[in-house]
Structure formats: C-alpha cells, structure tokens
Design a protein around this motif. Structure first.
Motif, PDB file in Angstrom:
ATOM      1  N   MET A  74       0.861  -1.325   0.009  1.00 20.50           N
ATOM      2  CA  MET A  74      -0.193   0.025  -0.025  1.00 20.50           C
ATOM      3  C   MET A  74       0.805   1.249  -0.110  1.00 20.50           C
ATOM      4  N   TYR A 130       2.276   1.829  -3.619  1.00 20.16           N
ATOM      5  CA  TYR A 130       0.887   2.032  -4.373  1.00 20.16           C
ATOM      6  C   TYR A 130       0.577   3.687  -4.149  1.00 20.16           C
ATOM      7  N   ALA A 131       0.807   3.914  -2.885  1.00 19.92           N
ATOM      8  CA  ALA A 131       0.652   5.328  -2.428  1.00 19.92           C
ATOM      9  C   ALA A 131       1.477   6.076  -3.184  1.00 19.92           C
ATOM     10  N   VAL A 151       0.352   7.156  -6.653  1.00 19.77           N
ATOM     11  CA  VAL A 151      -1.054   7.789  -6.819  1.00 19.77           C
ATOM     12  C   VAL A 151      -1.191   8.792  -7.809  1.00 19.77           C
ATOM     13  N   VAL A 153     -10.592  -0.715  -1.775  1.00 24.31           N
ATOM     14  CA  VAL A 153      -9.654   0.279  -0.947  1.00 24.31           C
ATOM     15  C   VAL A 153      -8.881   1.329  -2.098  1.00 24.31           C
ATOM     16  N   ILE A 154      -8.684   0.441  -3.063  1.00 26.01           N
ATOM     17  CA  ILE A 154      -7.947   1.008  -4.498  1.00 26.01           C
ATOM     18  C   ILE A 154      -9.052   0.803  -5.506  1.00 26.01           C
ATOM     19  N   PHE A 211      -6.387   5.555  -4.553  1.00 26.59           N
ATOM     20  CA  PHE A 211      -7.121   4.815  -3.433  1.00 26.59           C
ATOM     21  C   PHE A 211      -8.387   5.431  -3.477  1.00 26.59           C
ATOM     22  N   THR A 212      -9.407   4.888  -2.765  1.00 28.36           N
ATOM     23  CA  THR A 212     -10.722   5.228  -2.895  1.00 28.36           C
ATOM     24  C   THR A 212     -11.135   6.733  -1.959  1.00 28.36           C
ATOM     25  N   ILE A 253      -6.009   7.323   2.575  1.00 29.70           N
ATOM     26  CA  ILE A 253      -5.383   6.239   2.762  1.00 29.70           C
ATOM     27  C   ILE A 253      -3.807   6.312   2.207  1.00 29.70           C
ATOM     28  N   ALA A 254      -3.721   6.758   1.141  1.00 34.65           N
ATOM     29  CA  ALA A 254      -2.393   7.209   0.738  1.00 34.65           C
ATOM     30  C   ALA A 254      -1.488   7.876   1.606  1.00 34.65           C
TER      31      ALA A 254
END
Length: 426
Positions: free
Chosen positions: A225, A228-229, A232, A269-270, A294-295, A299-300
C-alpha cells in the motif's frame, strides 16, 4: 429501535438519491463500497427492518440460518436491510429468489464492504441493482460552500461565481483526514486524523486476509500500500510497482503482489481510473494504463506515514494527493448525474486529470492544480487537448475547468472555468 435513530446526526449523502430512486423500480438495491464510508447509516435511512450480519450476539445463528433456511433472514418490513451480506454469500441468491417470487419494488437493501470470494450462483440482473458508495465528498462533509454545481455547468451555466477561504494548509488537513463520516464529525482535528491510520491498520492486519480467505502478511500489505501510494495519480504499470518493490529489497513474486492488489480492489480500498478514448483529429497513441487511486486520498497519506504538516513540505506529493481528492469528489458528483469519470493522457503529453462523461454523450475536461497561480498551465493543457478532439464525432466539450483548493470561482476570458473544489457540488 428505529431505523431513523441517528437521523439527527446523519449528514445526507448524494447516494441517498440513487438508493431512493432505485428502490422505486427494482426489487433489491445493493450499496457497496469501502468499510467505514457510511453504507450502513445511509441504508438505515431507507430501511424499515434489518438483519445485521456482524452482530456478535447473533452472528453464529445468522450464519447457521444462512446455510439452512436463509429465507428467515429476509423476514421484516420492506425495505429489509441485510448489512454486510457478503459474510453469507448465499443470501444474494435468496434475495434474488424472493424478488422473483414477489415482483414488487423496494423489498430489500444489501450492503457490502467486500466482493465475496465465492460468487453467487446468479448475477441478480433485473432483480438487484448496485450502487457504489465512496467516502464523503467535500460537499457532503460540508467543507465545500456548494456554490458551483456540476450539473449547472453541464447545462451551460456561464455565470460561475463563488469563494472559498480554503488554503493549501487547510487542504493538506482535508486530504489527510479524508471523507470518513466518523472523522468528519469528530470535534478534535488530531483525533480525526487517526481514522485513516486506523483504517490502514485494520486493512493490513485483518481484512486483507479475510477478503478471500488467503492468509497474507500484514507487513507486506503495508509495504504494498505504501508503494501504491507513491504512484497515486500516475499511470504506473503493475510491472513498475513490482520493480520498485524489488528495488527496496522487497522480494515478492509478481503473482504475490498481484494477489495483494486484487484483495485491495475486492475491499474497495483501491479504485483505478480508466482511460478515456475520444476520437481525435490526428492519430495519437493514448495511454490505456489506468490512473492509480485509493478510494480516498487519506489512505495514501496514512500509507506514506505523513500528516498535514509533512504533506505541506512535499508539494509534489501534495499535488498528486490533491488530484486524487478531486477525482474522489468528481466520482461522487458525476454518479448523481449518471456519469462516469476517466483520465486522458497521450504520447504527445496532452492530458486531462479527469474527464466526466454523461450517458447522453456530454463530457467535460478537468485539471487539478494546487493554486490559482497555476491555473494558466491547467487551462493551456485543457485547451490544447480540446483542439485535438474530433468534435465532428465527439462534439465540443460541455466545458473545461481547472480545480483548485480555494479562492474565487470564475470563468476566464478563454472560456475555461476556475473552480475551487471547496466550492463544488453535484
């Protein structure tokens, strides 16, 4: 106990309109989205009775009934809510059968915060309609003045005016707080920032393994995560995400990383943004890779371990997370209008951070910029893309707009709107 017990504290959501409308013509409505985004409270505003599958006092009995006589769990005044139905996926088929047996609209409401690992036997087409729910937009959390309507802009409104006092410092806080209803209503700002961090912990340590019954390492979940952040609001490929993990000495196979990402999608979540593919005057290769989001941008921020102050010190990251916040809000507003949100990027560098397209074919182009001082760059980019679109096929865009954190809403001399996201609503 009344379904309207918390009505005095309930902040209305745009999705309420969709739920009400769909209950008027179809037998069952499923409200799906990430946990903690407010699905249950929204559904309770429309329900007359309910079954809470995660009630610890009744959970085992409910699961037993779901396997032996699921029709018992469907009993109650309509609309009857089944909360977190994915805990007993067979209830989907039971609801579908009940709707077939008595073809009346508005009989059932379902909520789910994960796609079930085992798919129901039947799709529910024609019996169950799904509504996607996101964390709160700024208009829903009352952090937008709501002076500029997306619907009005699509309908040709040119007298665009409004003002928001939101500055980049306040925007950094709004990004890190996110649109979680509980965080929005907490009086203490520091406490409100903890919700996204708690959410990340719950996903990494519990839900990612429950999503499909595959045991997963919480540390790897956090690292994935976090990676992934880092990408973004970009079109980073899954291969590049895998490569970046390896560069950090995180030696996970491609299939393993893909499994984690698939679980995060299943948990909502994503939520990637698909590419828009217009008809163009000149041949050009359009990047088809989705934009990573992310939704909720909070979260990021939580995955990166940063708060508002650290975010302010990193304008590059803040710009990407601000774009992600704008995408979140546009998704909420576009949904009410029956529209979808895409992104556009081609080999020549022309781009739009977001494209909202309605079912009737009308579309609008958006760029997100961290301040009105950068509006010129955003406007030039949008106008360059506008010139490239084959309007004999696509038609002219309904409008072009640069989204900023705050300041004045206006229509520029070149026709491009400048709209603070903290002034926007559906």
């Amino acid at each position: 106990m009344s379904a309207k017990l918390n009505s005095n504290r309930y902040l209305p959501r745009f999705v309420d309109r969709l739920i009400e409308r769909k209950l008027g013509y179809i037998g069952a409505v499923e409200v799906r989205g990430p946990k903690w985004c407010g699905k249950t409270q929204s559904a309770l505003q429309h329900a007359s009775s309910w079954t809470m599958m995660q009630d610890p006092d009744k959970r085992q009995d409910y699961l037993l009934l779901a396997n032996t006589k699921p029709s018992v769990l469907l009993e109650g005044a309509a609309p009857h809510l089944i909360d977190e139905w994915q805990d007993a996926p067979q209830l989907w088929d039971a609801v579908r059968f009940a709707v077939d047996e008595c073809d009346e609209p508005g009989r059932f409401l379902l909520t789910g915060s994960a796609t079930p690992a085992s798919a129901p036997s039947h799709s529910g087409a024609g019996r169950i309609a799904s509504v996607d729910m996101s964390p709160m937009s700024l208009a829903e959390s009352r952090d937008s003045t709501a002076e500029v309507s997306l619907a009005a802009l699509f309908n040709g409104e040119t007298d665009c005016s409004g003002y928001s006092e939101c500055d980049v410092e306040e925007m950094a806080y709004l990004i890190c707080r996110g649109g979680w209803p509980r965080a929005v209503t907490l009086p203490d700002k520091e406490d409100s920032l903890e919700l996204a961090r708690d959410y990340l912990t719950t996903i990494a340590e519990q839900d990612i393994s429950r999503a499909d019954g595959v045991s997963r390492n919480p540390q790897y979940a956090r690292l994935i995560m976090q990676e992934y952040a880092r990408v973004v609001s970009s079109q980073a490929t899954q291969a590049s995400i895998n490569k970046d993990l390896k560069n950090r000495d995180i030696d996970l196979s491609r299939d393993t990383v893909n499994g984690y990402l698939a679980a995060l999608r299943r948990l909502y979540v994503i939520q990637e943004l698909s590419a828009w593919t217009p008809s163009l005057h000149a041949r050009s290769r359009i990047t088809k890779t989705p934009t990573r989001h992310f939704t909720c941008p909070s979260i990021a921020a939580a995955a990166l371990g940063i708060g508002p102050r650290a975010l302010l010190m990193d304008t590059s990251t803040m710009g990407l997370l601000f774009e992600s916040l704008c995408v979140r809000d546009l998704r909420v507003y576009a949904q009410v209008l029956g529209g979808e949100v895409f992104h556009y990027h081609d080999e020549s560098g022309r781009e739009a951070d977001a494209v909202v397209q309605l079912r009737d074919g009308r579309y609008a182009l958006f760029e997100a910029k961290l301040g009105s001082a950068f509006a010129d760059d955003g406007a030039k980019s949008l106008l360059a893309l506008k010139e490239k679109i084959d309007t004999t096929v696509m038609g002219e865009p309904a409008f072009c707009a640069v989204l900023t954190p705050g300041g004045y809403a206006m229509r520029r001399n070149d026709g491009v709107f400048v709209v603070p996201i903290t002034c926007l609503t559906a």
